[in-house]
Write a protein that holds these residues in place. Structure first.
Motif, PDB file in Angstrom:
ATOM      1  N   SER A  36       0.846  -1.197   0.000  1.00 54.49           N
ATOM      2  CA  SER A  36       0.000   0.000   0.000  1.00 54.49           C
ATOM      3  C   SER A  36       0.877   1.242   0.000  1.00 54.49           C
ATOM      4  CB  SER A  36      -0.917   0.009   1.230  1.00 54.49           C
ATOM      5  OG  SER A  36      -0.166  -0.078   2.420  1.00 54.49           O
ATOM      6  N   GLU A 272      -7.061   0.404  -6.397  1.00 49.72           N
ATOM      7  CA  GLU A 272      -6.384  -0.884  -6.267  1.00 49.72           C
ATOM      8  C   GLU A 272      -5.910  -1.337  -7.645  1.00 49.72           C
ATOM      9  OE1 GLU A 272      -7.043  -5.514  -4.748  1.00 49.72           O
ATOM     10  OE2 GLU A 272      -8.623  -4.016  -4.462  1.00 49.72           O
ATOM     11  N   THR A 289      -0.568  -7.130  -6.036  1.00 46.61           N
ATOM     12  CA  THR A 289      -1.545  -6.087  -5.721  1.00 46.61           C
ATOM     13  C   THR A 289      -0.850  -4.857  -5.157  1.00 46.61           C
ATOM     14  OG1 THR A 289      -3.237  -7.752  -5.232  1.00 46.61           O
ATOM     15  CG2 THR A 289      -3.627  -5.523  -4.405  1.00 46.61           C
ATOM     16  N   ARG A 291      -1.975  -1.111  -3.677  1.00 48.64           N
ATOM     17  CA  ARG A 291      -3.055  -0.208  -3.275  1.00 48.64           C
ATOM     18  C   ARG A 291      -2.522   1.206  -3.135  1.00 48.64           C
ATOM     19  NH1 ARG A 291      -3.736  -2.949   1.372  1.00 48.64           N
ATOM     20  NH2 ARG A 291      -3.883  -0.935   2.431  1.00 48.64           N
TER      21      ARG A 291
END
Length: 602
Positions: A36, A272, A289, A291
């Motif tokens: 993130s 995202e 992933t 974010r």
């Protein structure tokens, strides 16, 4: 500072840019991992190439979801991406460049990327096809054409770039794998001038209601070659506004990407991004992933770092540094950014006509204690900040010291300041007041004003407080100020061709906005430099011209704080990096989340 290295010669370029037949081995994917990253502005558009879509967050998302012929590393060095294709100069006069795509490149839906996708970028960013009367039909609130605009009114809305110098419609060859662009003159940064923006087959589906990627691309190419008409107008409308969304769109085709990542979801909390499994290039992502978490409150960002809910953050210097230093679960470093804080004297329409007197103006600039400003603003924040001695090189760069010894910065040295009183005595003015304009809501600017005011008083110069929250509007008002405290992103001048968005909302603060003849000449030479020698010479000329301009004085390069969680690998910031995300596809997540530290002190 090492800047992007342009082509040396046609033959050398042709030899150096050999198109790779295959890509580098794909990196090992960290299955199930995620990272993130904090963002300070909300996401609003998946097409950051439009005038209204040019924000820092939109640019970051666009950068990670698109690809091209290269990118810039943190030192400003151009890194060519031959897994995407090659760019080569095929003629110096006229200046023509051929862009050839690698065979394997494709959109995330499996559709091949071809020359029609690049032709669409030229149509939008060259501004050659925009209707002459379209600007009068825009909605000022959105930057889009009004609903009642004529159906054949063409307005792509791109602010333009290097492609503005490509007047002729490009030619496509090699069965749609190559496209040749002719520029009106040599341009630096030609390698990155032409890259995919939005997919041609998707824009055909949304704007022209075509079915099938091949038929759609043919329709787009035909409309562009026609140069006008209702079909081209529909394409332009879709390009300019069709990819504007702050929440996940219902039409999944709007999420098709060409880069290492693609948008999965978007909303108020952020964006995202997930790994693009269809990507075939050297920038394949390790972490599945990513974010981008939105928060305008730095205390919330620092709290998230402390709790292990955030992995990477770029923070402001000052109180943020003190707070994040208490977060033991994160590593923080201070670095010089590309932002320059500066002083500009008003020589066009000053409040006090005394600013038009060369001696008085120079005396005032000499009175500014740059070292004291740096010491008071940045003491104890982990940096050895010093007054800036070059407009185009950053402290710590290999050529910074060399630049400082020959660019004219000595005119504001400690020895030069000894002449201040003599210079002031030569001024023919009766009013020694100076109205200083600055952003009164910015504590750093307020502190700088106070230091300047107190120092000038020693020479019987009366500095008046013209600070206001409405400084942007005041900046363009005649006779509203004498001197302004501003900032400028120097990367906008020193990195031609980069897909770069100015990180500041102070766009009017550029020293290049209304340059004198010497600065304008150096800037033109820099923008047209296609050899390393020419570029080095142009940068030196620009640096010298800005120091010779007696209405400008740089103060410092604004330091910034980069923080990331322990175990997060690959984060490599730098003063010329487009953002902390410049190489996010190489990042590695920690094997295990660290134990959260206590909340930072307030």
């Amino acid at each position: 500072m090492r800047f992007p290295r342009p082509a040396l010669a046609v033959a050398a370029v042709a030899a150096a840019l050999v198109l790779a037949a295959c890509t580098s081995p794909a990196p090992e994917v960290q299955k199930g991992a995620s990272l993130s990253v904090s963002i300070a502005t909300p996401f609003t558009s998946a097409n950051p190439r439009t005038a209204h879509g040019r924000t820092a967050t939109n640019a970051d998302v666009g950068y990670l979801t698109s690809t091209g012929f290269g990118y810039y590393d943190p030192s400003g060095q151009l890194v060519l991406d031959t897994s995407f294709g090659k760019a080569e100069i095929v003629s110096q006069s006229p200046f023509r460049v051929r862009y050839t795509l690698a065979d394997q490149v494709q959109w995330s839906d499996g559709t091949p990327i071809d020359a029609t996708d690049l032709l669409l970028t030229w149509a939008a960013e060259s501004q050659r096809l925009d209707s002459k009367d379209a600007a009068a039909q825009l909605d000022p609130a959105t930057g889009l054409l009004k609903a009642d605009a004529p159906a054949d009114s063409v307005w792509f809305g791109a602010p333009g770039g290097l492609l503005r110098d490509a007047a002729k419609t490009p030619t496509i060859s090699d069965a749609g794998r190559s496209i040749e662009v002719e520029y009106t003159h040599p341009v630096a940064g030609w390698q990155l001038a032409l890259e995919p923006s939005v997919p041609a087959h998707v824009i055909a589906k949304t704007a022209l209601k075509t079915s099938g990627a091949s038929a759609g691309k043919k329709a787009v190419a035909a409309a562009i070659r026609a140069g006008s008409g209702a079909e081209l107008a529909a394409i332009a409308r879709a390009w300019n506004g069709g990819w504007d969304f702050a929440t996940t769109p219902k039409d999944a085709a709007l999420l098709v990407s060409s880069g290492p990542y693609r948008v999965k979801t978007a909303g108020e909390a952020g964006v995202e991004l997930v790994r693009n499994s269809a990507y075939r290039g050297d920038r394949a992502a390790r972490v599945p992933t990513l974010r981008l978490d939105y928060s305008a409150d730095s205390s919330v960002t620092i709290g998230a770092l402390a709790q292990g809910d955030l992995d990477v953050a770029r923070l402001r210097i000052g109180s943020d540094f003190a707070a994040v230093s208490d977060v033991t679960s994160a590593s923080s470093a201070v670095e010089a950014s590309s932002r320059i804080d500066l002083v500009e004297a008003n020589t066009s329409s000053p409040r006090n006509g005394a600013m038009l007197d060369n001696s008085f103006r120079r005396a005032f600039l000499l009175s500014i204690p740059r070292q004291e400003i740096v010491d008071q603003l940045f003491d104890g924040v982990g940096t050895d900040a010093s007054p800036l001695q070059s407009w185009v090189a950053a402290p710590g760069d290999a050529d910074y010291t060399t630049a400082a010894t020959s660019n004219g910065s000595a005119a504001y040295s400690a020895d030069a300041k000894k002449t201040l009183q003599d210079v002031l005595d030569g001024a023919r003015v009766s009013d020694r007041s100076v109205c200083v304009l600055y952003d009164s809501t910015n504590p750093r600017r307020t502190a700088t004003f106070e230091i300047i005011r107190d120092a000038a008083a020693e020479y019987d110069i009366s500095v008046t407080d013209c600070g206001t929250a409405d400084w942007r509007n005041r900046l363009v008002e005649p006779q509203a100020w004498d001197v302004a405290l501003l900032s400028w992103d120097a990367a906008s001048a020193t990195r031609p061709g980069a897909v770069e968005v100015l990180q500041s909302d102070e766009l009017a603060a550029s020293p290049l906005d209304t340059p004198d003849s010497a600065t304008a000449g150096a800037l033109t030479a820099l923008q047209r430099a296609t050899t390393e020698a020419a570029r080095t010479e142009a940068l030196a000329e620009l640096d010298h011209a800005l120091w010779d301009n007696d209405r400008l004085l740089p103060l410092y390069r604004l330091p910034s704080v980069i923080s990331h969680g322990q175990g997060v690998g690959g984060v490599k910031p730098g003063p010329s990096a487009r953002s902390v995300l410049w190489n996010a596809w190489t990042w590695r997540a920690a094997a295990e989340r660290p134990t959260p530290s206590s909340s930072p002190s307030s």
